[in-house]
Design an enzyme around this catalytic site. Structure first.
Site, PDB file in Angstrom:
ATOM      1  N   TYR A   1      68.755  65.744  24.738  1.00  0.00           N
ATOM      2  CA  TYR A   1      68.962  66.793  25.855  1.00  0.00           C
ATOM      3  C   TYR A   1      69.069  65.898  27.359  1.00  0.00           C
ATOM      4  CZ  TYR A   1      68.206  69.929  29.425  1.00  0.00           C
ATOM      5  OH  TYR A   1      68.164  70.877  30.830  1.00  0.00           O
TER       6      TYR A   1
ATOM      7  N   SER B   1      65.008  71.553  41.230  1.00  0.00           N
ATOM      8  CA  SER B   1      66.167  72.478  40.607  1.00  0.00           C
ATOM      9  C   SER B   1      65.619  73.691  40.753  1.00  0.00           C
ATOM     10  CB  SER B   1      66.299  71.722  39.112  1.00  0.00           C
ATOM     11  OG  SER B   1      66.739  72.860  38.489  1.00  0.00           O
TER      12      SER B   1
ATOM     13  N   GLN C   1      67.620  73.117  44.943  1.00  0.00           N
ATOM     14  CA  GLN C   1      69.111  73.152  44.361  1.00  0.00           C
ATOM     15  C   GLN C   1      69.085  74.701  43.902  1.00  0.00           C
ATOM     16  OE1 GLN C   1      69.106  73.284  40.514  1.00  0.00           O
ATOM     17  NE2 GLN C   1      71.004  74.132  40.640  1.00  0.00           N
TER      18      GLN C   1
ATOM     19  N   ARG D   1      77.025  71.247  24.733  1.00  0.00           N
ATOM     20  CA  ARG D   1      76.439  70.023  24.748  1.00  0.00           C
ATOM     21  C   ARG D   1      76.081  69.965  22.883  1.00  0.00           C
ATOM     22  NH1 ARG D   1      72.818  70.928  30.064  1.00  0.00           N
ATOM     23  NH2 ARG D   1      74.412  71.189  31.305  1.00  0.00           N
TER      24      ARG D   1
ATOM     25  N   LYS E   1      77.245  71.524  45.326  1.00  0.00           N
ATOM     26  CA  LYS E   1      77.127  70.480  44.475  1.00  0.00           C
ATOM     27  C   LYS E   1      77.985  70.679  43.074  1.00  0.00           C
ATOM     28  CE  LYS E   1      73.750  68.132  41.390  1.00  0.00           C
ATOM     29  NZ  LYS E   1      73.951  68.398  39.874  1.00  0.00           N
TER      30      LYS E   1
ATOM     31  N   HIS F   1      78.091  66.897  36.990  1.00  0.00           N
ATOM     32  CA  HIS F   1      76.906  67.413  36.418  1.00  0.00           C
ATOM     33  C   HIS F   1      76.393  66.343  35.566  1.00  0.00           C
ATOM     34  CE1 HIS F   1      74.315  71.109  36.372  1.00  0.00           C
ATOM     35  NE2 HIS F   1      73.778  70.525  35.228  1.00  0.00           N
TER      36      HIS F   1
ATOM     37  N   ARG G   1      77.762  66.801  31.860  1.00  0.00           N
ATOM     38  CA  ARG G   1      77.306  67.676  30.792  1.00  0.00           C
ATOM     39  C   ARG G   1      78.115  69.023  30.935  1.00  0.00           C
ATOM     40  NH1 ARG G   1      71.911  66.116  30.270  1.00  0.00           N
ATOM     41  NH2 ARG G   1      70.847  68.048  30.198  1.00  0.00           N
TER      42      ARG G   1
ATOM     43  N   ASP H   1      77.509  61.650  42.934  1.00  0.00           N
ATOM     44  CA  ASP H   1      76.513  61.824  42.090  1.00  0.00           C
ATOM     45  C   ASP H   1      76.974  61.821  40.567  1.00  0.00           C
ATOM     46  OD1 ASP H   1      74.016  63.440  41.282  1.00  0.00           O
ATOM     47  OD2 ASP H   1      75.325  64.850  40.492  1.00  0.00           O
TER      48      ASP H   1
ATOM     49  N   GLY I   1      76.510  58.596  37.254  1.00  0.00           N
ATOM     50  CA  GLY I   1      76.852  57.616  36.509  1.00  0.00           C
ATOM     51  C   GLY I   1      76.349  56.183  37.147  1.00  0.00           C
TER      52      GLY I   1
ATOM     53  N   GLY J   1      70.332  61.219  38.351  1.00  0.00           N
ATOM     54  CA  GLY J   1      69.615  61.947  37.502  1.00  0.00           C
ATOM     55  C   GLY J   1      68.642  61.378  36.415  1.00  0.00           C
ATOM     56  N   ARG J   2      69.535  60.885  35.424  1.00  0.00           N
ATOM     57  CA  ARG J   2      68.973  60.190  34.268  1.00  0.00           C
ATOM     58  C   ARG J   2      68.231  58.922  34.727  1.00  0.00           C
ATOM     59  NH1 ARG J   2      73.983  61.891  32.800  1.00  0.00           N
ATOM     60  NH2 ARG J   2      74.222  63.408  31.156  1.00  0.00           N
TER      61      ARG J   2
HETATM   62  C1  LIG Z   1      68.340  66.526  31.964  1.00  0.00           C
HETATM   63  C2  LIG Z   1      68.971  66.903  33.099  1.00  0.00           C
HETATM   64  C3  LIG Z   1      68.679  68.331  33.795  1.00  0.00           C
HETATM   65  C4  LIG Z   1      69.615  68.651  34.811  1.00  0.00           C
HETATM   66  N1  LIG Z   1      69.425  69.711  35.497  1.00  0.00           N
HETATM   67  C5  LIG Z   1      69.889  70.117  36.360  1.00  0.00           C
HETATM   68  C6  LIG Z   1      69.805  71.378  37.106  1.00  0.00           C
HETATM   69  O1  LIG Z   1      68.806  71.863  36.848  1.00  0.00           O
HETATM   70  N2  LIG Z   1      70.536  71.601  38.240  1.00  0.00           N
HETATM   71  C7  LIG Z   1      71.734  70.688  38.624  1.00  0.00           C
HETATM   72  O2  LIG Z   1      72.432  71.188  39.584  1.00  0.00           O
HETATM   73  N3  LIG Z   1      71.747  69.645  38.057  1.00  0.00           N
HETATM   74  C8  LIG Z   1      71.172  69.298  36.978  1.00  0.00           C
HETATM   75  N4  LIG Z   1      71.509  68.198  36.057  1.00  0.00           N
HETATM   76  C9  LIG Z   1      72.519  67.344  36.938  1.00  0.00           C
HETATM   77  C10 LIG Z   1      71.839  66.364  37.748  1.00  0.00           C
HETATM   78  O3  LIG Z   1      71.654  66.722  39.036  1.00  0.00           O
HETATM   79  C11 LIG Z   1      72.943  65.281  38.140  1.00  0.00           C
HETATM   80  O4  LIG Z   1      74.199  65.894  38.857  1.00  0.00           O
HETATM   81  C12 LIG Z   1      73.413  64.435  37.253  1.00  0.00           C
HETATM   82  O5  LIG Z   1      72.125  63.964  36.151  1.00  0.00           O
HETATM   83  C13 LIG Z   1      74.038  62.893  37.568  1.00  0.00           C
HETATM   84  O6  LIG Z   1      74.334  62.215  36.539  1.00  0.00           O
HETATM   85  P1  LIG Z   1      73.589  61.012  36.164  1.00  0.00           P
HETATM   86  O7  LIG Z   1      72.532  61.433  35.207  1.00  0.00           O
HETATM   87  O8  LIG Z   1      74.506  59.993  35.310  1.00  0.00           O
HETATM   88  O9  LIG Z   1      72.941  60.362  37.558  1.00  0.00           O
HETATM   89  C14 LIG Z   1      70.696  67.650  35.162  1.00  0.00           C
HETATM   90  C15 LIG Z   1      71.018  66.562  34.521  1.00  0.00           C
HETATM   91  C16 LIG Z   1      69.974  66.150  33.495  1.00  0.00           C
HETATM   92  C17 LIG Z   1      70.293  64.813  32.961  1.00  0.00           C
HETATM   93  C1  LIG Z   2      67.881  73.952  32.702  1.00  0.00           C
HETATM   94  C2  LIG Z   2      69.283  73.435  32.795  1.00  0.00           C
HETATM   95  C3  LIG Z   2      70.370  74.671  33.326  1.00  0.00           C
HETATM   96  C4  LIG Z   2      69.274  72.454  33.479  1.00  0.00           C
HETATM   97  C5  LIG Z   2      70.612  71.744  33.698  1.00  0.00           C
HETATM   98  O1  LIG Z   2      71.670  72.042  34.479  1.00  0.00           O
HETATM   99  C6  LIG Z   2      71.162  70.666  32.699  1.00  0.00           C
HETATM  100  O2  LIG Z   2      70.778  70.574  31.629  1.00  0.00           O
HETATM  101  O3  LIG Z   2      72.248  70.014  32.890  1.00  0.00           O
END
Ligand SMILES: Cc1cc2nc3c(=O)[nH]c(=O)nc-3n(C[C@H](O)[C@H](O)[C@H](O)COP(=O)(O)O)c2cc1C
Ligand SMILES: CC(C)CC(=O)C(=O)O
Length: 387
Positions: A28, A110, A131, A168, A256, A280, A283, A311, A313, A334-335
């Site tokens: 996930y 978030s 957010q 996904r 965003k 995102h 994703r 945002d 990579g 994020g990751r």
């Molecule tokens: C597990 C996970 C959950 C995320 N949840 C949200 C979220 O709740 N709201 C949101 O705007 N973006 C969410 N994102 C996207 C992140 O804010 C961000 O855009 C993204 O992780 C950036 O890429 P990176 O993981 O390569 O750094 C999520 C990303 C991941 C990996």
């Molecule tokens: C709880 C989710 C909507 C979080 C999210 O944005 C994601 O998984 O990319």
């Protein structure tokens, strides 16, 4: 933890997270949409840029402070909002925010985090943004604004790239549900990771802490993220809603998920003070371009004022220098911090941030740049345009 100290980079922390988490949970975090083309491209695109160093510039003192969402921050790096942190570690968002505070970084909470706005604000005095996902229940958005004002949040980020959940496929294959449940299929994976499974499945209650008082979609039992988003998120969102939010909030606001110069202009004209260039983390829309490849064109149309945040990579400190040379105010991750959280809670997040910030500082020294504000377009060159 010895293993954390032995992690030399974000890839090592990812490997630790993979070992610690049951497969459905790791996937996930780690996964992207469809064929994961954008997920891979987000990081590999950084390799298409070279850093062009200056020499003999006195790099005995390096200044990395900058301003983001109107706040002074120690580094041009922020923590992107991510949902469901309690699924990765029982200390969840508070562990992440505490590590961010130690490094003087801006933290993003978030809408679908597992910690309440008020609780986060009580524990974390540093610069913070909330957010927003807009739910069909629009009352929630007005409520978020009021709660963020009351709790002293410094900015908002409105996520606009998620009208539906991206496809996904790892989550589909794994049958991931919210909250995660034991199924025949997941049993082995959970049983093999008791350090994660016991607290997560029994102890700490999983909850969308900021919305569940209004939206009780999970009350009748676990459901997929696809169904949750499909049922709750408002797809009718337009720029008119950005205007409304900007005036209701009256403070720093980033959109965003902006990917084009045209939409970036639209964002500022609608009252936003910045944009997060984001897909995102690969994703949502697969085949969307990498954020780093959009930075220069977006900065070009916006001029100097607005925050432009790259945002997605970022896996090395050098990536941040490249993004700033192309015109970004800061990068967001994020990751990288989630791998750290899963690998070792607050100490793991701390390790992820320390590694990236050490790399960033070392890159600046080696490139002969002693001040963040001195990073220029001439410090970066696209390999395609090599002269
Ligand atoms: C597990 C996970 C959950 C995320 N949840 C949200 C979220 O709740 N709201 C949101 O705007 N973006 C969410 N994102 C996207 C992140 O804010 C961000 O855009 C993204 O992780 C950036 O890429 P990176 O993981 O390569 O750094 C999520 C990303 C991941 C990996
Ligand atoms: C709880 C989710 C909507 C979080 C999210 O944005 C994601 O998984 O990319």
């Amino acid at each position: 933890m010895k293993a954390l100290a032995r992690a030399n980079n974000i890839a090592d922390l990812r490997a630790l997270a993979r070992r610690r988490l049951p497969r459905p949970i790791f996937d996930y975090i780690d996964g992207g949409a469809d064929d994961e083309l954008t997920l891979r491209r987000n990081s590999s695109a950084f390799a298409d840029y070279e850093l062009i160093p200056d020499v003999l510039t006195d790099v005995s003192n390096i200044r990395t402070e900058t301003r983001l969402f109107g706040q002074e921050v120690r580094w041009p790096l922020m923590l992107s909002p991510t949902g469901l942190n309690r699924m990765f570690h029982p200390d969840a968002e508070l562990a992440v925010a505490r590590a961010a505070a130690r490094h003087g970084l801006l933290y993003g909470l978030s809408t679908l985090g597992t910690t309440r706005i008020e609780e986060l604000a009580k524990e974390f005095a540093g610069p913070k943004v909330f957010q927003i996902y807009v739910f069909k229940d629009r009352g929630l958005t007005a409520e978020f604004v009021a709660r963020c004002k009351e709790s002293g949040f410094h900015g908002l980020a409105l996520t606009v790239d998620t009208p539906v959940a991206g496809n996904r496929e790892r989550d589909r294959v794994n049958g991931l549900s919210l909250p995660p449940r034991l199924t025949l299929k997941s049993f082995m994976s959970f049983a093999l990771h008791p350090g994660w499974s016991l607290p997560a499945l029994t102890g700490s209650k999983f909850d969308f802490a900021n919305v569940s008082h209004k939206v009780d979609a999970l009350a009748s039992g676990p459901m997929s993220l696809f169904d949750y988003i499909g049922g709750q998120f408002d797809r009718s969102l337009t720029w008119r809603d950005v205007e409304w939010l900007a005036s209701e909030w009256g403070g720093p606001l980033a959109i965003k998920g902006v990917m084009t110069p045209e939409d970036a202009k639209h964002a500022i004209a609608s009252g936003a003070t910045g944009v997060m260039i984001s897909n995102h983390g690969g994703r949502q829309l697969d085949s969307a371009p990498a954020p780093i490849d959009q930075v220069a064109a977006i900065r070009d149309v916006l001029g100097d004022g607005p925050d432009v945040i790259c945002d997605g990579g970022v896996r090395r400190g050098a990536d941040v220098v490249k993004a700033l040379a192309l015109g970004a105010t800061a990068c967001s991750i994020g990751r990288p911090y989630l791998y750290g959280l899963a690998a070792g809670g607050e100490a793991g997040v701390d390790r992820a941030l320390s590694l990236l910030l050490e790399e960033l500082e070392r890159t600046m020294i080696l490139a002969g740049i002693n001040d963040i504000s001195g990073i220029r377009a001439r410090h970066v060159r696209s390999r395609g345009s090599r002269r």
